[in-house]
Motif scaffolding. Structure first.
Motif, PDB file in Angstrom:
ATOM      1  N   MET A   1       1.050  21.930  10.311  1.00  0.00           N
ATOM      2  CA  MET A   1       1.356  20.880   9.379  1.00  0.00           C
ATOM      3  C   MET A   1       2.313  21.440   8.324  1.00  0.00           C
ATOM      4  SD  MET A   1      -1.301  18.592   7.144  1.00  0.00           S
ATOM      5  CE  MET A   1      -1.928  17.554   8.426  1.00  0.00           C
ATOM      6  N   LYS A   2       3.320  20.678   8.040  1.00  0.00           N
ATOM      7  CA  LYS A   2       4.316  21.125   7.082  1.00  0.00           C
ATOM      8  C   LYS A   2       3.780  21.039   5.655  1.00  0.00           C
ATOM      9  CE  LYS A   2       8.276  19.762   9.818  1.00  0.00           C
ATOM     10  NZ  LYS A   2       9.487  18.938   9.867  1.00  0.00           N
ATOM     11  N   LEU A   3       4.393  21.813   4.800  1.00  0.00           N
ATOM     12  CA  LEU A   3       3.983  21.854   3.395  1.00  0.00           C
ATOM     13  C   LEU A   3       4.150  20.486   2.733  1.00  0.00           C
ATOM     14  CD1 LEU A   3       2.999  23.532   1.012  1.00  0.00           C
ATOM     15  CD2 LEU A   3       5.385  24.060   0.520  1.00  0.00           C
ATOM     16  N   SER A   4       5.209  19.777   3.069  1.00  0.00           N
ATOM     17  CA  SER A   4       5.446  18.461   2.465  1.00  0.00           C
ATOM     18  C   SER A   4       4.370  17.459   2.899  1.00  0.00           C
ATOM     19  CB  SER A   4       6.834  17.941   2.831  1.00  0.00           C
ATOM     20  OG  SER A   4       6.947  17.780   4.230  1.00  0.00           O
ATOM     21  N   GLN A   5       3.894  17.573   4.132  1.00  0.00           N
ATOM     22  CA  GLN A   5       2.823  16.694   4.603  1.00  0.00           C
ATOM     23  C   GLN A   5       1.511  17.006   3.894  1.00  0.00           C
ATOM     24  OE1 GLN A   5       2.870  17.344   8.822  1.00  0.00           O
ATOM     25  NE2 GLN A   5       4.267  15.623   9.199  1.00  0.00           N
ATOM     26  N   LYS A   6       1.247  18.288   3.663  1.00  0.00           N
ATOM     27  CA  LYS A   6       0.032  18.682   2.952  1.00  0.00           C
ATOM     28  C   LYS A   6       0.059  18.155   1.519  1.00  0.00           C
ATOM     29  CE  LYS A   6      -0.939  22.880   5.566  1.00  0.00           C
ATOM     30  NZ  LYS A   6      -1.072  24.335   5.503  1.00  0.00           N
ATOM     31  N   ILE A   7       1.205  18.273   0.877  1.00  0.00           N
ATOM     32  CA  ILE A   7       1.339  17.785  -0.497  1.00  0.00           C
ATOM     33  C   ILE A   7       1.163  16.267  -0.541  1.00  0.00           C
ATOM     34  CG2 ILE A   7       2.968  17.507  -2.420  1.00  0.00           C
ATOM     35  CD1 ILE A   7       4.055  20.280  -1.709  1.00  0.00           C
ATOM     36  N   ALA A   8       1.750  15.580   0.422  1.00  0.00           N
ATOM     37  CA  ALA A   8       1.617  14.122   0.482  1.00  0.00           C
ATOM     38  C   ALA A   8       0.162  13.717   0.705  1.00  0.00           C
ATOM     39  CB  ALA A   8       2.500  13.557   1.586  1.00  0.00           C
ATOM     40  N   MET A   9      -0.561  14.454   1.555  1.00  0.00           N
ATOM     41  CA  MET A   9      -1.950  14.140   1.817  1.00  0.00           C
ATOM     42  C   MET A   9      -2.806  14.365   0.573  1.00  0.00           C
ATOM     43  SD  MET A   9      -4.640  15.416   4.815  1.00  0.00           S
ATOM     44  CE  MET A   9      -3.416  16.466   5.463  1.00  0.00           C
ATOM     45  N   VAL A  10      -2.563  15.456  -0.133  1.00  0.00           N
ATOM     46  CA  VAL A  10      -3.312  15.748  -1.357  1.00  0.00           C
ATOM     47  C   VAL A  10      -3.037  14.677  -2.410  1.00  0.00           C
ATOM     48  CG1 VAL A  10      -3.494  17.371  -3.279  1.00  0.00           C
ATOM     49  CG2 VAL A  10      -3.485  18.221  -0.938  1.00  0.00           C
ATOM     50  N   SER A  14      -5.806  12.115  -3.967  1.00  0.00           N
ATOM     51  CA  SER A  14      -6.039  12.066  -5.416  1.00  0.00           C
ATOM     52  C   SER A  14      -5.814  10.658  -5.969  1.00  0.00           C
ATOM     53  CB  SER A  14      -5.168  13.089  -6.140  1.00  0.00           C
ATOM     54  OG  SER A  14      -3.805  12.792  -5.951  1.00  0.00           O
ATOM     55  N   VAL A  15      -4.829   9.948  -5.454  1.00  0.00           N
ATOM     56  CA  VAL A  15      -4.593   8.567  -5.891  1.00  0.00           C
ATOM     57  C   VAL A  15      -5.769   7.678  -5.477  1.00  0.00           C
ATOM     58  CG1 VAL A  15      -3.160   6.533  -5.497  1.00  0.00           C
ATOM     59  CG2 VAL A  15      -2.098   8.727  -5.976  1.00  0.00           C
ATOM     60  N   ALA A  16      -6.251   7.836  -4.249  1.00  0.00           N
ATOM     61  CA  ALA A  16      -7.399   7.050  -3.787  1.00  0.00           C
ATOM     62  C   ALA A  16      -8.638   7.355  -4.618  1.00  0.00           C
ATOM     63  CB  ALA A  16      -7.657   7.330  -2.311  1.00  0.00           C
ATOM     64  N   THR A  17      -8.857   8.610  -4.947  1.00  0.00           N
ATOM     65  CA  THR A  17      -9.994   8.988  -5.779  1.00  0.00           C
ATOM     66  C   THR A  17      -9.864   8.379  -7.173  1.00  0.00           C
ATOM     67  OG1 THR A  17     -10.179  11.067  -4.560  1.00  0.00           O
ATOM     68  CG2 THR A  17     -11.298  10.947  -6.683  1.00  0.00           C
TER      69      THR A  17
END
Length: 71
Positions: A1-10, A14-17
Motif C-alpha cells: 500500500m502506498k504512503l498516500s493511500q495510508k494517509i488518505a485512509m487515516v 479520523s473524519v468518520a470518528t
C-alpha cells in the motif's frame, strides 16, 4: 500500500470518528435539555417521557391517582 493511500485512509477514519463524536455529543446535549425541561415541569418519574425510545408496557396501566392497595 502506498504512503498516500495510508494517509488518505487515516484521514478518512479520523473524519468518520469526528462525525460520530459530534453526533453523540449533540444527542447527549439534546437529552440533557429534554430532561432539564421535564424536571422543571415536575414529570421526572414518568417513564414514557424519560425514555421515549423504549417501548414500556405496564401490566396494570391505570390513569389517575393509584393507591398502593389498588394494584
Amino acid at each position: 500500500m502506498k504512503l498516500s493511500q495510508k494517509i488518505a485512509m487515516v484521514l478518512a477514519i479520523s473524519v468518520a470518528t469526528g462525525i460520530v463524536i459530534l453526533y453523540l455529543e449533540a444527542r447527549r446535549c439534546n437529552t440533557e435539555r429534554m430532561l432539564s425541561t421535564i424536571s422543571d415541569e415536575g414529570y421526572e418519574t414518568a417513564q414514557d417521557i424519560l425514555f421515549p425510545d423504549k417501548n414500556i408496557q405496564a401490566k396494570h396501566l391505570r390513569y389517575g391517582p393509584v393507591l398502593p392497595g389498588d394494584l
